[in-house]
Design a protein around this motif. Structure first.
Motif, PDB file in Angstrom:
ATOM      1  N   TRP A   1       0.841  -1.197   0.000  1.00 38.54           N
ATOM      2  CA  TRP A   1       0.000   0.000   0.000  1.00 38.54           C
ATOM      3  C   TRP A   1       0.877   1.248   0.000  1.00 38.54           C
ATOM      4  O   TRP A   1       1.954   1.270   0.621  1.00 38.54           O
ATOM      5  CB  TRP A   1      -0.908   0.023   1.222  1.00 38.54           C
ATOM      6  N   ASP A   2       0.364   2.299  -0.651  1.00 37.98           N
ATOM      7  CA  ASP A   2       1.070   3.579  -0.625  1.00 37.98           C
ATOM      8  C   ASP A   2       0.350   4.528   0.338  1.00 37.98           C
ATOM      9  O   ASP A   2      -0.741   4.244   0.819  1.00 37.98           O
ATOM     10  CB  ASP A   2       1.161   4.183  -2.033  1.00 37.98           C
ATOM     11  N   GLY A   3       0.971   5.635   0.617  1.00 41.83           N
ATOM     12  CA  GLY A   3       0.439   6.581   1.586  1.00 41.83           C
ATOM     13  C   GLY A   3      -0.289   7.749   0.960  1.00 41.83           C
ATOM     14  O   GLY A   3      -0.448   8.794   1.604  1.00 41.83           O
ATOM     15  N   THR A   4      -0.741   7.594  -0.282  1.00 39.08           N
ATOM     16  CA  THR A   4      -1.411   8.691  -0.975  1.00 39.08           C
ATOM     17  C   THR A   4      -2.753   9.006  -0.322  1.00 39.08           C
ATOM     18  O   THR A   4      -3.361   8.166   0.346  1.00 39.08           O
ATOM     19  CB  THR A   4      -1.630   8.340  -2.449  1.00 39.08           C
ATOM     20  N   SER A   5      -3.206  10.218  -0.536  1.00 38.70           N
ATOM     21  CA  SER A   5      -4.504  10.636  -0.017  1.00 38.70           C
ATOM     22  C   SER A   5      -5.618  10.114  -0.921  1.00 38.70           C
ATOM     23  O   SER A   5      -5.375   9.590  -2.005  1.00 38.70           O
ATOM     24  CB  SER A   5      -4.563  12.163   0.076  1.00 38.70           C
ATOM     25  N   GLY A   6      -6.850  10.286  -0.439  1.00 39.28           N
ATOM     26  CA  GLY A   6      -8.005   9.854  -1.211  1.00 39.28           C
ATOM     27  C   GLY A   6      -8.722   8.681  -0.583  1.00 39.28           C
ATOM     28  O   GLY A   6      -8.371   8.203   0.503  1.00 39.28           O
ATOM     29  N   GLY A   7      -9.762   8.208  -1.283  1.00 34.52           N
ATOM     30  CA  GLY A   7     -10.598   7.133  -0.778  1.00 34.52           C
ATOM     31  C   GLY A   7     -10.143   5.770  -1.260  1.00 34.52           C
ATOM     32  O   GLY A   7      -9.840   5.584  -2.449  1.00 34.52           O
ATOM     33  N   LYS A   8     -10.101   4.806  -0.338  1.00 33.59           N
ATOM     34  CA  LYS A   8      -9.688   3.441  -0.648  1.00 33.59           C
ATOM     35  C   LYS A   8     -10.603   2.468   0.084  1.00 33.59           C
ATOM     36  O   LYS A   8     -11.231   2.817   1.080  1.00 33.59           O
ATOM     37  CB  LYS A   8      -8.232   3.216  -0.226  1.00 33.59           C
ATOM     38  N   TYR A   9     -10.672   1.246  -0.418  1.00 38.89           N
ATOM     39  CA  TYR A   9     -11.457   0.229   0.291  1.00 38.89           C
ATOM     40  C   TYR A   9     -10.887  -1.156   0.039  1.00 38.89           C
ATOM     41  O   TYR A   9     -10.221  -1.413  -0.979  1.00 38.89           O
ATOM     42  CB  TYR A   9     -12.930   0.286  -0.103  1.00 38.89           C
ATOM     43  N   VAL A  10     -11.152  -2.031   1.012  1.00 40.26           N
ATOM     44  CA  VAL A  10     -10.773  -3.445   0.939  1.00 40.26           C
ATOM     45  C   VAL A  10     -12.043  -4.269   1.004  1.00 40.26           C
ATOM     46  O   VAL A  10     -12.924  -4.028   1.846  1.00 40.26           O
ATOM     47  CB  VAL A  10      -9.839  -3.814   2.112  1.00 40.26           C
ATOM     48  N   LEU A  11     -12.158  -5.241   0.119  1.00 36.29           N
ATOM     49  CA  LEU A  11     -13.248  -6.218   0.153  1.00 36.29           C
ATOM     50  C   LEU A  11     -12.685  -7.560   0.580  1.00 36.29           C
ATOM     51  O   LEU A  11     -11.648  -7.999   0.056  1.00 36.29           O
ATOM     52  CB  LEU A  11     -13.910  -6.367  -1.218  1.00 36.29           C
ATOM     53  N   ARG A  12     -13.350  -8.179   1.531  1.00 33.35           N
ATOM     54  CA  ARG A  12     -13.003  -9.553   1.901  1.00 33.35           C
ATOM     55  C   ARG A  12     -14.298 -10.290   2.184  1.00 33.35           C
ATOM     56  O   ARG A  12     -14.960 -10.037   3.187  1.00 33.35           O
ATOM     57  CB  ARG A  12     -12.090  -9.590   3.123  1.00 33.35           C
ATOM     58  N   GLY A  13     -14.667 -11.207   1.287  1.00 30.37           N
ATOM     59  CA  GLY A  13     -15.909 -11.952   1.484  1.00 30.37           C
ATOM     60  C   GLY A  13     -17.096 -11.025   1.607  1.00 30.37           C
ATOM     61  O   GLY A  13     -17.373 -10.193   0.740  1.00 30.37           O
ATOM     62  N   GLY A  14     -17.828 -11.146   2.738  1.00 32.80           N
ATOM     63  CA  GLY A  14     -18.996 -10.307   2.975  1.00 32.80           C
ATOM     64  C   GLY A  14     -18.697  -9.099   3.826  1.00 32.80           C
ATOM     65  O   GLY A  14     -19.593  -8.568   4.487  1.00 32.80           O
ATOM     66  N   ALA A  15     -17.436  -8.638   3.835  1.00 33.93           N
ATOM     67  CA  ALA A  15     -17.040  -7.483   4.634  1.00 33.93           C
ATOM     68  C   ALA A  15     -16.361  -6.440   3.755  1.00 33.93           C
ATOM     69  O   ALA A  15     -15.733  -6.763   2.744  1.00 33.93           O
ATOM     70  CB  ALA A  15     -16.097  -7.895   5.765  1.00 33.93           C
ATOM     71  N   ILE A  16     -16.503  -5.177   4.147  1.00 36.35           N
ATOM     72  CA  ILE A  16     -15.814  -4.083   3.474  1.00 36.35           C
ATOM     73  C   ILE A  16     -15.294  -3.120   4.532  1.00 36.35           C
ATOM     74  O   ILE A  16     -15.980  -2.828   5.513  1.00 36.35           O
ATOM     75  CB  ILE A  16     -16.751  -3.348   2.478  1.00 36.35           C
ATOM     76  N   VAL A  17     -14.064  -2.664   4.350  1.00 33.19           N
ATOM     77  CA  VAL A  17     -13.500  -1.571   5.141  1.00 33.19           C
ATOM     78  C   VAL A  17     -13.053  -0.510   4.152  1.00 33.19           C
ATOM     79  O   VAL A  17     -12.231  -0.779   3.263  1.00 33.19           O
ATOM     80  CB  VAL A  17     -12.325  -2.025   6.016  1.00 33.19           C
ATOM     81  N   ALA A  18     -13.612   0.692   4.296  1.00 34.35           N
ATOM     82  CA  ALA A  18     -13.287   1.807   3.402  1.00 34.35           C
ATOM     83  C   ALA A  18     -12.836   2.999   4.239  1.00 34.35           C
ATOM     84  O   ALA A  18     -13.334   3.211   5.346  1.00 34.35           O
ATOM     85  CB  ALA A  18     -14.504   2.171   2.555  1.00 34.35           C
ATOM     86  N   TRP A  19     -11.903   3.782   3.708  1.00 36.35           N
ATOM     87  CA  TRP A  19     -11.398   4.930   4.453  1.00 36.35           C
ATOM     88  C   TRP A  19     -10.968   6.022   3.478  1.00 36.35           C
ATOM     89  O   TRP A  19     -10.676   5.764   2.309  1.00 36.35           O
ATOM     90  CB  TRP A  19     -10.239   4.529   5.363  1.00 36.35           C
ATOM     91  N   TYR A  20     -10.974   7.255   3.998  1.00 38.47           N
ATOM     92  CA  TYR A  20     -10.595   8.409   3.181  1.00 38.47           C
ATOM     93  C   TYR A  20      -9.478   9.153   3.889  1.00 38.47           C
ATOM     94  O   TYR A  20      -9.642   9.611   5.017  1.00 38.47           O
ATOM     95  CB  TYR A  20     -11.795   9.339   2.974  1.00 38.47           C
ATOM     96  N   VAL A  21      -8.314   9.257   3.222  1.00 34.65           N
ATOM     97  CA  VAL A  21      -7.162   9.948   3.786  1.00 34.65           C
ATOM     98  C   VAL A  21      -7.148  11.385   3.267  1.00 34.65           C
ATOM     99  O   VAL A  21      -6.976  11.608   2.058  1.00 34.65           O
ATOM    100  CB  VAL A  21      -5.846   9.238   3.413  1.00 34.65           C
ATOM    101  N   PRO A  22      -7.336  12.373   4.145  1.00 32.65           N
ATOM    102  CA  PRO A  22      -7.310  13.764   3.697  1.00 32.65           C
ATOM    103  C   PRO A  22      -5.903  14.188   3.257  1.00 32.65           C
ATOM    104  O   PRO A  22      -4.905  13.572   3.642  1.00 32.65           O
ATOM    105  CB  PRO A  22      -7.743  14.547   4.954  1.00 32.65           C
ATOM    106  N   GLU A  23      -5.843  15.256   2.466  1.00 41.63           N
ATOM    107  CA  GLU A  23      -4.542  15.805   2.060  1.00 41.63           C
ATOM    108  C   GLU A  23      -3.743  16.198   3.302  1.00 41.63           C
ATOM    109  O   GLU A  23      -4.251  16.849   4.214  1.00 41.63           O
ATOM    110  CB  GLU A  23      -4.751  17.033   1.174  1.00 41.63           C
ATOM    111  N   GLY A  24      -2.488  15.781   3.333  1.00 42.69           N
ATOM    112  CA  GLY A  24      -1.597  16.181   4.408  1.00 42.69           C
ATOM    113  C   GLY A  24      -1.814  15.473   5.724  1.00 42.69           C
ATOM    114  O   GLY A  24      -1.278  15.899   6.756  1.00 42.69           O
ATOM    115  N   ALA A  25      -2.583  14.382   5.746  1.00 39.82           N
ATOM    116  CA  ALA A  25      -2.823  13.665   7.003  1.00 39.82           C
ATOM    117  C   ALA A  25      -1.521  13.104   7.555  1.00 39.82           C
ATOM    118  O   ALA A  25      -0.758  12.440   6.847  1.00 39.82           O
ATOM    119  CB  ALA A  25      -3.825  12.539   6.786  1.00 39.82           C
ATOM    120  N   ALA A  26      -1.277  13.364   8.833  1.00 38.01           N
ATOM    121  CA  ALA A  26      -0.073  12.854   9.486  1.00 38.01           C
ATOM    122  C   ALA A  26      -0.242  11.368   9.802  1.00 38.01           C
ATOM    123  O   ALA A  26      -1.369  10.867   9.896  1.00 38.01           O
ATOM    124  CB  ALA A  26       0.189  13.633  10.774  1.00 38.01           C
ATOM    125  N   PRO A  27       0.852  10.639   9.990  1.00 38.99           N
ATOM    126  CA  PRO A  27       0.733   9.212  10.332  1.00 38.99           C
ATOM    127  C   PRO A  27      -0.052   8.958  11.613  1.00 38.99           C
ATOM    128  O   PRO A  27      -0.694   7.914  11.744  1.00 38.99           O
ATOM    129  CB  PRO A  27       2.194   8.768  10.474  1.00 38.99           C
TER     130      PRO A  27
END
Length: 432
Positions: free
Chosen positions: A50-76
């Protein structure tokens, strides 16, 4: 102060579309992903770096989803704000050897999943849906959304005791649906039928995760259409609201101060202990990898988790007009009264005083009313993914939801205003 949140028919109409198109957890996460893609999210594979770029991403696994949005300039060490929900609902699921029958009837062998109100499945027109796994390991969704099966109830003439003693159902003997006629039961018939339906070559399906669903569509109910009747509101109502909230925050002109997340798990109805359940590692892995992909250390991970808050959103019980004595006498959540804050001092729900303050702030920001729910002391209290999330990840968690009737029925009932009010509160929470 902003204008009060009003009933948005468009949101509830879209919820009805989502419910009808999501007869299984696999369909639900596919539909959530499609909505997020339209908001600019992209899928990332767990097997890739995975890279540390901003924006929206999601993972699908079976019947589950985890999605997240990294704002511009978000610190670790930027904390997360999570909406948690689950994609599964109680139903009848197809066994490994599905083809059965007796006395000239062809039947499908099913197993009871979760805790359904069994009587609600009787004499319903049922379809069949789920996931098919092919020889090469790939998967295909299938949805036969037409009257295909039926669990026929015994006529009262053959069981007069029903009127005096009530209906008693044996899960093994009485819940096997019929789907045709024929004296010779042939192994492989159901899967062959589904292969043909899905356009898959014969003999290619070697695994399946299949379940039944009522084909009756969601509908507005009541003189003034103030109610909504439909399937799987527990808990696709929350999945839909969380998806809409995350998409709205990601599409807003201003950047959120935290990292908004949607985590919709499978297997809540039977304990959450799976690789796609809330008691599994999926959420923690995604959050940690997001921190590390932005160059963070374990210290950054600890700081991020310490500042994280999760709203565990699941349906709860509205006061029932015919059984008011089953509810706490001073807590009577009403439909169309706004979302509910769930409290249980024995930690069946994860809410505490600080959590109440967190949810109050979100509702005030959205100008949304909310209600409190607590169980009658003489009644057992259900639970959610909330305490599991809090304990497994050390994340402050608050249990909320929408008050409904007929929970775990094949067809549940809520207020038509409440889905929009919930989504408004979740949006305000993710924006904070």
């Amino acid at each position: 102060m902003t204008e009060p949140a009003r009933f948005d028919r468009g949101h509830t109409d879209d919820l009805m579309t989502f419910l009808a198109a999501s007869p299984s957890p696999y369909h639900a996460v596919a539909n959530a992903a499609e909505r997020l893609e339209k908001a600019g999210f992209r899928q990332v594979a767990e097997t890739d770096a995975w890279d540390g770029t901003s924006g929206g991403k999601y993972v699908l696994r079976g019947g589950a989803i985890v999605a997240w949005y990294v704002p511009e300039g978000a610190a670790p060490h930027t904390p997360f704000r999570i909406v948690g929900a689950h994609t599964d609902s109680p139903n009848l699921r197809v066994k490994p050897l599905p083809d059965s029958g007796a006395h000239g009837w062809r039947q499908v062998a099913v197993e009871i999943y979760g805790g359904p109100l069994l009587n609600s499945w009787l004499d319903r027109d049922l379809g069949i849906a789920g996931r098919l796994t092919l020889r090469d390991g790939s998967t295909r969704l299938v949805n036969v959304d037409r009257p295909l099966l039926r669990v026929p109830q015994l006529a009262i003439h053959l069981d007069r005791s029903v009127t005096a003693d009530g209906l008693k159902l044996d899960k093994q003997r009485h819940m096997q649906p019929v789907w045709g006629l024929g004296r010779d039961v042939r192994d492989g018939d159901l899967i062959a039928f589904l292969e043909e339906t899905a356009g898959i070559p014969a003999g290619e399906v070697t695994g399946w995760d299949l379940m039944t669903h009522s084909v009756e569509p969601p509908a507005y109910l009541g003189r003034d259409h103030e109610l909504l009747a439909g399937p799987r509101m527990d808990n696709l109502l929350s999945v839909h609201a969380g998806t809409a909230a995350l998409a709205a925050v990601a599409s807003a002109s201003s950047q959120p101060a935290s990292i908004p997340v949607l985590a919709a798990f499978d297997h809540e109805e039977n304990g959450s202990q799976s690789d796609t359940g809330a008691d599994g590692p999926l959420l923690g892995n995604v959050l940690e990898r997001s921190v590390f992909a932005r160059g963070g250390s374990y210290e950054d991970r600890a700081r991020a988790f310490a500042g994280t808050v999760c709203l565990s959103s699941d349906t709860g019980h509205a006061v029932h007009p015919n059984y008011a004595e089953r509810h706490d006498p001073t807590h009577h959540p009403r439909v169309n009264g706004g979302p509910i804050l769930k409290v249980n001092v024995n930690n069946r729900y994860a809410t505490d005083g600080s959590g109440r303050a967190e949810f109050t702030a979100a509702c005030e920001a959205a100008d949304v009313p909310f209600q409190s729910f607590v169980s009658n002391n003489s009644m057992p209290c259900g639970t959610t993914i909330g305490p599991i999330t809090a304990a497994r990840h050390g994340i402050r968690t608050v249990d909320i939801g929408v008050a409904i009737l007929s929970m775990h029925s094949v067809r549940e009932l809520c207020g038509a205003d409440d889905p929009f009010l919930l989504a408004s509160a979740l949006t305000a929470f993710l924006e904070r």
